[in-house]
Design a protein around this motif. Structure first.
Motif, PDB file in Angstrom:
ATOM      1  N   VAL A   1       0.862  -1.190   0.000  1.00  0.00           N
ATOM      2  CA  VAL A   1       0.000   0.000   0.000  1.00  0.00           C
ATOM      3  C   VAL A   1       0.892   1.232   0.000  1.00  0.00           C
ATOM      4  O   VAL A   1       1.733   1.394   0.893  1.00  0.00           O
ATOM      5  N   LEU A   2       0.735   2.084  -0.999  1.00  0.00           N
ATOM      6  CA  LEU A   2       1.464   3.355  -1.043  1.00  0.00           C
ATOM      7  C   LEU A   2       0.565   4.437  -0.469  1.00  0.00           C
ATOM      8  O   LEU A   2      -0.534   4.664  -0.963  1.00  0.00           O
ATOM      9  N   ARG A   3       1.064   5.101   0.571  1.00  0.00           N
ATOM     10  CA  ARG A   3       0.274   6.110   1.271  1.00  0.00           C
ATOM     11  C   ARG A   3       0.966   7.463   1.247  1.00  0.00           C
ATOM     12  O   ARG A   3       2.175   7.548   1.097  1.00  0.00           O
ATOM     13  N   ARG A   4       0.177   8.489   1.471  1.00  0.00           N
ATOM     14  CA  ARG A   4       0.717   9.814   1.744  1.00  0.00           C
ATOM     15  C   ARG A   4      -0.277  10.563   2.608  1.00  0.00           C
ATOM     16  O   ARG A   4      -1.437  10.148   2.742  1.00  0.00           O
ATOM     17  N   THR A   5       0.156  11.666   3.198  1.00  0.00           N
ATOM     18  CA  THR A   5      -0.736  12.564   3.913  1.00  0.00           C
ATOM     19  C   THR A   5      -0.650  13.935   3.258  1.00  0.00           C
ATOM     20  O   THR A   5       0.270  14.214   2.483  1.00  0.00           O
ATOM     21  N   ALA A   6      -1.622  14.799   3.564  1.00  0.00           N
ATOM     22  CA  ALA A   6      -1.637  16.123   2.945  1.00  0.00           C
ATOM     23  C   ALA A   6      -0.389  16.907   3.320  1.00  0.00           C
ATOM     24  O   ALA A   6       0.173  17.639   2.503  1.00  0.00           O
ATOM     25  N   ASP A   7       0.042  16.779   4.563  1.00  0.00           N
ATOM     26  CA  ASP A   7       1.290  17.388   5.005  1.00  0.00           C
ATOM     27  C   ASP A   7       1.832  16.538   6.151  1.00  0.00           C
ATOM     28  O   ASP A   7       1.252  15.516   6.510  1.00  0.00           O
ATOM     29  N   ASP A   8       2.931  16.974   6.736  1.00  0.00           N
ATOM     30  CA  ASP A   8       3.593  16.146   7.734  1.00  0.00           C
ATOM     31  C   ASP A   8       2.959  16.215   9.111  1.00  0.00           C
ATOM     32  O   ASP A   8       3.413  15.541  10.043  1.00  0.00           O
ATOM     33  N   THR A   9       1.926  17.028   9.279  1.00  0.00           N
ATOM     34  CA  THR A   9       1.229  17.095  10.564  1.00  0.00           C
ATOM     35  C   THR A   9      -0.203  16.591  10.442  1.00  0.00           C
ATOM     36  O   THR A   9      -0.936  16.587  11.420  1.00  0.00           O
ATOM     37  N   ASP A  10      -0.613  16.171   9.262  1.00  0.00           N
ATOM     38  CA  ASP A  10      -1.972  15.686   9.029  1.00  0.00           C
ATOM     39  C   ASP A  10      -2.055  14.208   9.405  1.00  0.00           C
ATOM     40  O   ASP A  10      -1.341  13.380   8.837  1.00  0.00           O
ATOM     41  N   PRO A  11      -2.934  13.835  10.356  1.00  0.00           N
ATOM     42  CA  PRO A  11      -2.994  12.435  10.777  1.00  0.00           C
ATOM     43  C   PRO A  11      -3.763  11.537   9.806  1.00  0.00           C
ATOM     44  O   PRO A  11      -3.761  10.315   9.979  1.00  0.00           O
ATOM     45  N   VAL A  12      -4.408  12.111   8.811  1.00  0.00           N
ATOM     46  CA  VAL A  12      -5.248  11.330   7.908  1.00  0.00           C
ATOM     47  C   VAL A  12      -4.414  10.787   6.748  1.00  0.00           C
ATOM     48  O   VAL A  12      -3.851  11.548   5.966  1.00  0.00           O
ATOM     49  N   GLU A  13      -4.343   9.467   6.643  1.00  0.00           N
ATOM     50  CA  GLU A  13      -3.613   8.838   5.556  1.00  0.00           C
ATOM     51  C   GLU A  13      -4.483   8.768   4.304  1.00  0.00           C
ATOM     52  O   GLU A  13      -5.688   8.558   4.390  1.00  0.00           O
ATOM     53  N   ARG A  14      -3.860   8.949   3.170  1.00  0.00           N
ATOM     54  CA  ARG A  14      -4.535   8.779   1.894  1.00  0.00           C
ATOM     55  C   ARG A  14      -3.827   7.665   1.137  1.00  0.00           C
ATOM     56  O   ARG A  14      -2.640   7.789   0.846  1.00  0.00           O
ATOM     57  N   ILE A  15      -4.558   6.609   0.835  1.00  0.00           N
ATOM     58  CA  ILE A  15      -3.968   5.513   0.084  1.00  0.00           C
ATOM     59  C   ILE A  15      -3.978   5.898  -1.393  1.00  0.00           C
ATOM     60  O   ILE A  15      -5.022   6.229  -1.953  1.00  0.00           O
ATOM     61  N   ILE A  16      -2.816   5.870  -2.023  1.00  0.00           N
ATOM     62  CA  ILE A  16      -2.710   6.236  -3.435  1.00  0.00           C
ATOM     63  C   ILE A  16      -3.048   5.042  -4.304  1.00  0.00           C
ATOM     64  O   ILE A  16      -3.929   5.122  -5.175  1.00  0.00           O
ATOM     65  N   VAL A  17      -2.369   3.935  -4.105  1.00  0.00           N
ATOM     66  CA  VAL A  17      -2.633   2.707  -4.864  1.00  0.00           C
ATOM     67  C   VAL A  17      -2.322   1.506  -3.986  1.00  0.00           C
ATOM     68  O   VAL A  17      -1.606   1.611  -2.981  1.00  0.00           O
ATOM     69  N   ALA A  18      -2.832   0.364  -4.402  1.00  0.00           N
ATOM     70  CA  ALA A  18      -2.550  -0.890  -3.709  1.00  0.00           C
ATOM     71  C   ALA A  18      -1.872  -1.860  -4.671  1.00  0.00           C
ATOM     72  O   ALA A  18      -2.045  -1.775  -5.885  1.00  0.00           O
ATOM     73  N   ASN A  19      -1.094  -2.762  -4.096  1.00  0.00           N
ATOM     74  CA  ASN A  19      -0.510  -3.897  -4.827  1.00  0.00           C
ATOM     75  C   ASN A  19       0.468  -3.504  -5.936  1.00  0.00           C
ATOM     76  O   ASN A  19       0.644  -4.257  -6.899  1.00  0.00           O
ATOM     77  N   ALA A  20       1.120  -2.359  -5.810  1.00  0.00           N
ATOM     78  CA  ALA A  20       2.152  -1.987  -6.783  1.00  0.00           C
ATOM     79  C   ALA A  20       3.468  -2.669  -6.416  1.00  0.00           C
ATOM     80  O   ALA A  20       3.702  -3.033  -5.256  1.00  0.00           O
ATOM     81  N   ASP A  21       4.311  -2.860  -7.415  1.00  0.00           N
ATOM     82  CA  ASP A  21       5.651  -3.425  -7.206  1.00  0.00           C
ATOM     83  C   ASP A  21       6.724  -2.346  -7.211  1.00  0.00           C
ATOM     84  O   ASP A  21       7.762  -2.495  -6.572  1.00  0.00           O
ATOM     85  N   GLN A  22       6.454  -1.277  -7.954  1.00  0.00           N
ATOM     86  CA  GLN A  22       7.502  -0.307  -8.271  1.00  0.00           C
ATOM     87  C   GLN A  22       6.914   1.102  -8.250  1.00  0.00           C
ATOM     88  O   GLN A  22       5.777   1.323  -8.660  1.00  0.00           O
ATOM     89  N   LEU A  23       7.707   2.060  -7.765  1.00  0.00           N
ATOM     90  CA  LEU A  23       7.308   3.463  -7.767  1.00  0.00           C
ATOM     91  C   LEU A  23       8.224   4.230  -8.711  1.00  0.00           C
ATOM     92  O   LEU A  23       9.429   4.347  -8.466  1.00  0.00           O
ATOM     93  N   ALA A  24       7.656   4.720  -9.805  1.00  0.00           N
ATOM     94  CA  ALA A  24       8.406   5.547 -10.742  1.00  0.00           C
ATOM     95  C   ALA A  24       8.235   7.002 -10.319  1.00  0.00           C
ATOM     96  O   ALA A  24       7.135   7.557 -10.406  1.00  0.00           O
ATOM     97  N   ILE A  25       9.318   7.599  -9.843  1.00  0.00           N
ATOM     98  CA  ILE A  25       9.292   8.998  -9.390  1.00  0.00           C
ATOM     99  C   ILE A  25       9.706   9.862 -10.566  1.00  0.00           C
ATOM    100  O   ILE A  25      10.851   9.816 -11.018  1.00  0.00           O
TER     101      ILE A  25
END
Length: 343
Positions: A103-127
């Motif tokens: 599960v790839l997650r992020r939050t709106a900022d570094d003090t936001d306790p709410v996680e947002r799941i971006i995608v599930a079941n990925a193998d690789q992250l292309a930045i």
């Protein structure tokens, strides 16, 4: 029933019929097994409707009530029942979400306790990071790397717009990590990148305007992902892709995501953030307990390695900014100011 002295009726509690709330059918905690459900892959999510690929057929589904409020995201493996014909105006139901491998997650900022799941079941992250227009954003890349390592994904650095600027500085920054990368220009073939993507589920993440959707359109002709341009005044791109979309590619999947301007890491423990800096983590192991790794930290092994010239100053500065940002301090990417009206 009893009667009063004057012959009138007097009702007691046994004479009053109580109507069951919500009907007379008793509630049950048993859930249907849906043994005839078929498994599919969620390829897109749009306002409570889930586009799923079931046995090669694109099906639109809604979430079954028994699933509650849990989120379903692109990349999820789900069990679906109902009309699976894929015909227009048909609607199936998602009745189960399979266990997620990652599960790839992020939050709106570094003090936001709410996680947002971006995608599930990925193998690789292309930045995806542009070398110019907009300017490179190593701090954003660092955040994505930390999130990738935390999620157990293999990172891949894609440097776009190589026709506008040299990749040398960015490559030197990440050389200590041994990070796989591709340098991409508008006229260069994508054979090398395609080889890295083949047979894998890769999620593409990047700021708006870095060429992420352009890259996806080149890899998957006919994808028709919306492409935007960078504002000449602010140096920022316009959000073009509005939702994540999974596209089949060479035995795997490419997942294009909306451009983001922040990648919060509030859900990641500070020690795990340090672990995301593979070139600094080995020194951090020698730090005293509860070391902040900041300039004023006593006996910090990272600071000592910096003084000896064993680590890059910009990498240490990036780590310190990320750790500070969890305390509410600013960690925005700084870029040269655009020229004024007089140049």
């Amino acid at each position: 029933m009893s009667r009063t002295r004057g012959g009138g009726r007097h009702l007691d509690e046994d004479d009053i019929r109580v109507r069951a709330r919500g009907g007379s059918k008793p509630r049950t905690r048993k859930r249907p097994k849906h043994e005839n459900a078929r498994t599919g892959l969620v390829t897109a999510v749009d306002r409570g409707r889930y586009r799923c690929l079931v046995d090669g057929v694109p099906v639109v589904a809604m979430k079954a009530r028994e699933l509650g409020r849990g989120s379903i995201v692109v990349g999820d493996r789900v069990d679906v029942v109902g009309d699976l014909s894929g015909e227009p105006d048909t609607l199936a139901r998602v009745v189960r979400v399979r266990e997620r491998a990652s599960v790839l997650r992020r939050t709106a900022d570094d003090t936001d306790p709410v996680e947002r799941i971006i995608v599930a079941n990925a193998d690789q992250l292309a930045i995806v990071c542009a070398l110019s227009d907009p300017a490179p954003q190593p701090r954003f890349v660092d955040r994505c790397l930390v999130a990738a390592y935390d999620a157990g994904l293999e990172p891949l650095l894609c440097l776009t717009k190589a026709d506008l600027a040299s990749p040398d500085e960015m490559l030197n920054t990440y050389r200590p990590l041994g990070l796989p990368y591709e340098v991409l220009g508008p006229d260069e073939d994508l054979d090398g990148l395609g080889t890295r993507l083949k047979g894998k589920t890769t999620v593409f993440v990047g700021s708006s305007g870095v060429g992420k959707s352009t890259l996806v359109n080149r890899l998957v002709p006919g994808a028709d992902r919306a492409v935007g341009h960078v504002n000449a005044v602010t140096g920022r791109g316009r959000h073009t892709s509005t939702s994540a979309l999974a596209l089949e590619f060479e035995g795997g999947w490419l997942i294009d995501t909306p451009g983001v301007r922040s990648f919060g890491l509030a859900h990641i423990d500070p020690d795990d953030i340090v672990a995301g800096f593979h070139d600094l983590d080995e020194f951090a192991l020698e730090c005293p307990p509860d070391c902040t790794h900041q300039e004023d930290a006593s006996d910090c092994a990272i600071s000592a390695a910096l003084e000896r010239g064993e680590v890059e100053a910009e990498r240490v500065a990036s780590l310190r900014r990320l750790l500070n940002s969890r305390e509410g301090e600013d960690d925005t990417e700084t870029s040269p100011a655009p020229p004024g009206p007089h140049g």
